[in-house]
Design an enzyme around this catalytic site. Structure first.
Site, PDB file in Angstrom:
ATOM      1  N   GLU A   1       1.506   4.476  24.581  1.00  0.00           N
ATOM      2  CA  GLU A   1       0.506   4.039  23.614  1.00  0.00           C
ATOM      3  C   GLU A   1      -0.438   3.017  24.235  1.00  0.00           C
ATOM      4  O   GLU A   1      -1.654   3.075  24.020  1.00  0.00           O
ATOM      5  CB  GLU A   1       1.172   3.449  22.373  1.00  0.00           C
ATOM      6  CG  GLU A   1       0.154   3.096  21.294  1.00  0.00           C
ATOM      7  CD  GLU A   1       0.723   2.222  20.188  1.00  0.00           C
ATOM      8  OE1 GLU A   1       0.554   2.568  19.011  1.00  0.00           O
ATOM      9  OE2 GLU A   1       1.340   1.175  20.508  1.00  0.00           O
TER      10      GLU A   1
ATOM     11  N   CYS B   1      -3.485  -3.309  12.727  1.00  0.00           N
ATOM     12  CA  CYS B   1      -2.502  -4.327  12.331  1.00  0.00           C
ATOM     13  C   CYS B   1      -2.560  -5.504  13.297  1.00  0.00           C
ATOM     14  O   CYS B   1      -2.612  -6.648  12.880  1.00  0.00           O
ATOM     15  CB  CYS B   1      -1.098  -3.727  12.294  1.00  0.00           C
ATOM     16  SG  CYS B   1      -0.870  -2.478  11.013  1.00  0.00           S
TER      17      CYS B   1
ATOM     18  N   ARG C   1       0.807  -1.218   0.000  1.00  0.00           N
ATOM     19  CA  ARG C   1       0.000   0.000   0.000  1.00  0.00           C
ATOM     20  C   ARG C   1       0.839   1.267   0.000  1.00  0.00           C
ATOM     21  O   ARG C   1       0.475   2.275  -0.617  1.00  0.00           O
ATOM     22  CB  ARG C   1      -0.916  -0.016   1.231  1.00  0.00           C
ATOM     23  CG  ARG C   1      -1.684   1.265   1.497  1.00  0.00           C
ATOM     24  CD  ARG C   1      -2.427   1.192   2.830  1.00  0.00           C
ATOM     25  NE  ARG C   1      -1.534   0.937   3.944  1.00  0.00           N
ATOM     26  CZ  ARG C   1      -0.818   1.873   4.570  1.00  0.00           C
ATOM     27  NH1 ARG C   1      -0.887   3.137   4.181  1.00  0.00           N
ATOM     28  NH2 ARG C   1      -0.032   1.556   5.590  1.00  0.00           N
TER      29      ARG C   1
ATOM     30  N   ASP D   1       5.444  -5.118  10.376  1.00  0.00           N
ATOM     31  CA  ASP D   1       6.673  -4.422   9.988  1.00  0.00           C
ATOM     32  C   ASP D   1       7.781  -4.950  10.892  1.00  0.00           C
ATOM     33  O   ASP D   1       7.935  -4.532  12.036  1.00  0.00           O
ATOM     34  CB  ASP D   1       6.473  -2.916  10.174  1.00  0.00           C
ATOM     35  CG  ASP D   1       7.707  -2.081   9.877  1.00  0.00           C
ATOM     36  OD1 ASP D   1       8.809  -2.653   9.739  1.00  0.00           O
ATOM     37  OD2 ASP D   1       7.571  -0.843   9.806  1.00  0.00           O
TER      38      ASP D   1
ATOM     39  N   ARG E   1      -2.099  -9.010  11.507  1.00  0.00           N
ATOM     40  CA  ARG E   1      -2.270  -9.239  10.074  1.00  0.00           C
ATOM     41  C   ARG E   1      -1.106  -8.689   9.267  1.00  0.00           C
ATOM     42  O   ARG E   1      -0.738  -9.224   8.220  1.00  0.00           O
ATOM     43  CB  ARG E   1      -3.574  -8.592   9.586  1.00  0.00           C
ATOM     44  CG  ARG E   1      -3.560  -7.071   9.690  1.00  0.00           C
ATOM     45  CD  ARG E   1      -4.664  -6.373   8.928  1.00  0.00           C
ATOM     46  NE  ARG E   1      -4.559  -4.926   9.079  1.00  0.00           N
ATOM     47  CZ  ARG E   1      -3.860  -4.133   8.279  1.00  0.00           C
ATOM     48  NH1 ARG E   1      -3.202  -4.635   7.249  1.00  0.00           N
ATOM     49  NH2 ARG E   1      -3.794  -2.823   8.495  1.00  0.00           N
TER      50      ARG E   1
ATOM     51  N   ILE F   1       9.743  -7.087   5.666  1.00  0.00           N
ATOM     52  CA  ILE F   1      10.807  -6.100   5.823  1.00  0.00           C
ATOM     53  C   ILE F   1      10.688  -5.134   4.653  1.00  0.00           C
ATOM     54  O   ILE F   1      10.698  -5.561   3.488  1.00  0.00           O
ATOM     55  CB  ILE F   1      12.197  -6.768   5.817  1.00  0.00           C
ATOM     56  CG1 ILE F   1      12.348  -7.717   7.008  1.00  0.00           C
ATOM     57  CG2 ILE F   1      13.310  -5.703   5.827  1.00  0.00           C
ATOM     58  CD1 ILE F   1      13.582  -8.609   6.924  1.00  0.00           C
TER      59      ILE F   1
ATOM     60  N   TYR G   1      -7.775   1.301  17.683  1.00  0.00           N
ATOM     61  CA  TYR G   1      -7.638   0.247  18.685  1.00  0.00           C
ATOM     62  C   TYR G   1      -8.400   0.443  19.995  1.00  0.00           C
ATOM     63  O   TYR G   1      -9.301  -0.323  20.326  1.00  0.00           O
ATOM     64  CB  TYR G   1      -6.153   0.070  19.019  1.00  0.00           C
ATOM     65  CG  TYR G   1      -5.311  -0.410  17.887  1.00  0.00           C
ATOM     66  CD1 TYR G   1      -5.255  -1.761  17.545  1.00  0.00           C
ATOM     67  CD2 TYR G   1      -4.547   0.484  17.154  1.00  0.00           C
ATOM     68  CE1 TYR G   1      -4.468  -2.208  16.495  1.00  0.00           C
ATOM     69  CE2 TYR G   1      -3.761   0.050  16.100  1.00  0.00           C
ATOM     70  CZ  TYR G   1      -3.717  -1.295  15.777  1.00  0.00           C
ATOM     71  OH  TYR G   1      -2.942  -1.724  14.732  1.00  0.00           O
TER      72      TYR G   1
ATOM     73  N   TRP H   1       2.076   8.223  16.077  1.00  0.00           N
ATOM     74  CA  TRP H   1       0.875   8.209  15.248  1.00  0.00           C
ATOM     75  C   TRP H   1       0.737   9.473  14.397  1.00  0.00           C
ATOM     76  O   TRP H   1      -0.248   9.623  13.672  1.00  0.00           O
ATOM     77  CB  TRP H   1      -0.373   8.043  16.124  1.00  0.00           C
ATOM     78  CG  TRP H   1      -0.663   6.615  16.506  1.00  0.00           C
ATOM     79  CD1 TRP H   1      -0.124   5.901  17.540  1.00  0.00           C
ATOM     80  CD2 TRP H   1      -1.568   5.722  15.853  1.00  0.00           C
ATOM     81  NE1 TRP H   1      -0.632   4.631  17.579  1.00  0.00           N
ATOM     82  CE2 TRP H   1      -1.532   4.498  16.543  1.00  0.00           C
ATOM     83  CE3 TRP H   1      -2.418   5.850  14.758  1.00  0.00           C
ATOM     84  CZ2 TRP H   1      -2.299   3.395  16.176  1.00  0.00           C
ATOM     85  CZ3 TRP H   1      -3.198   4.751  14.387  1.00  0.00           C
ATOM     86  CH2 TRP H   1      -3.130   3.553  15.091  1.00  0.00           C
TER      87      TRP H   1
END
Length: 273
Positions: free
Chosen positions: A58, A155, A21, A178, A175, A217, A103, A80
């Site tokens: 967070e 994620c 994306r 990184d 899902r 990666i 979240y 963020w």
């Protein structure tokens, strides 16, 4: 953190090149699992410095049920900011810093069709206390009906608790992973959450099990990954929580500390947005 470093090496050596994306491109593997026994130490990466202040802030932000990036900024946390300022999101934001129903909003204020909300986290804590053998100890952040109301679809999609022999374990499905920037942060965040929930339910910590979907990666992180893998890890630190906190909503930044944390210097890399 051998499990994480082995996974990083595996993706580097066995991944396939894929578009994504962000347009950066990745080396990707689909479907992995790592297990972290939290009785052996807190899984904070030591081959580069972990931004533990960001992990704590967070997670407390998630637990508070907030989607307001300004509250993170007030703590000196800007992880963020890229999502809050993204061109695809800013027209949808209801106020400056609004990240939508991300979240923590889903954890604490999942919308029912009738307009009432479900506090998933509070309900799960009560069920861990009263029905520890329940196989439905699940919190979901993936709400298909509200994905368009989020600056970033989750994620880390959902997590499940498991109680056995007086120990609490947590398995999380992610899902999109990184491997260089995000995954060490996610490991620490959910391991911290497990410690906190174990304390408020009067259980010992068991395992954090991390299930990865698309483990990747970014192509502009390959050199940084190789540098990290060239470093020898240090012993794991210990996590200390204020033992007087017995309500998940009462934890503060000062109640959470890493002890004996020794790490190699940070390795800079650009986050793909």
């Amino acid at each position: 953190m051998k499990q994480y470093l082995d996974a990083l090496q595996f993706v580097l050596e066995n991944g396939v090149k894929k578009e994504d994306r962000t347009g950066v491109g990745t080396i990707s593997v689909f479907g992995m699992q790592q297990r972290y026994d939290l009785s052996k130490g807190f899984p904070a990466v030591t081959t580069k410095k972990l931004f533990f202040k960001g992990v704590k802030g967070e997670l407390l932000w998630f637990i508070s049920g907030s989607g307001d990036n300004k509250k993170l900024n007030d703590m000196g946390i800007h992880i963020w900011d890229g999502n809050a300022e993204a061109d695809y999101w800013k027209p949808k934001a209801k106020f400056e810093g609004d990240l939508g129903r991300v979240y923590g909003v889903q954890w604490r204020k999942w919308q029912r069709p009738d307009g009432t909300t479900v506090d998933q986290l509070a309900e799960i804590i009560e069920r861990i206390k009263n029905k520890p053998d329940d196989r439905r100890l699940i919190v979901s952040a993936w709400n298909p009906g509200e994905l368009d109301q989020m600056a970033l679809p989750p994620c880390h999609v959902m997590f499940q608790f498991y109680v056995a022999e007086g120990k609490l374990s947590l398995q999380m499905y992610q899902r999109s992973c990184d491997m260089f920037l995000g995954v060490p942060f996610n490991i620490a965040s959910y391991s911290l959450l497990l410690h906190m929930i174990a304390q408020v339910t009067n259980l010992e910590v068991g395992e954090f099990i991390h299930v990865l979907g698309d483990a990747h990666i970014y192509l502009n992180h390959v050199d940084q990954v190789k540098e990290q893998l060239s470093r020898d890890p240090y012993p794991l630190p210990k996590l200390e929580l204020n033992p007087e906190v017995t309500d998940i909503n009462e934890f503060t930044m000062s109640d959470i500390a890493l002890k004996d944390y020794k790490a190699h210097p940070s390795i800079k890399a650009e986050m793909a947005v």
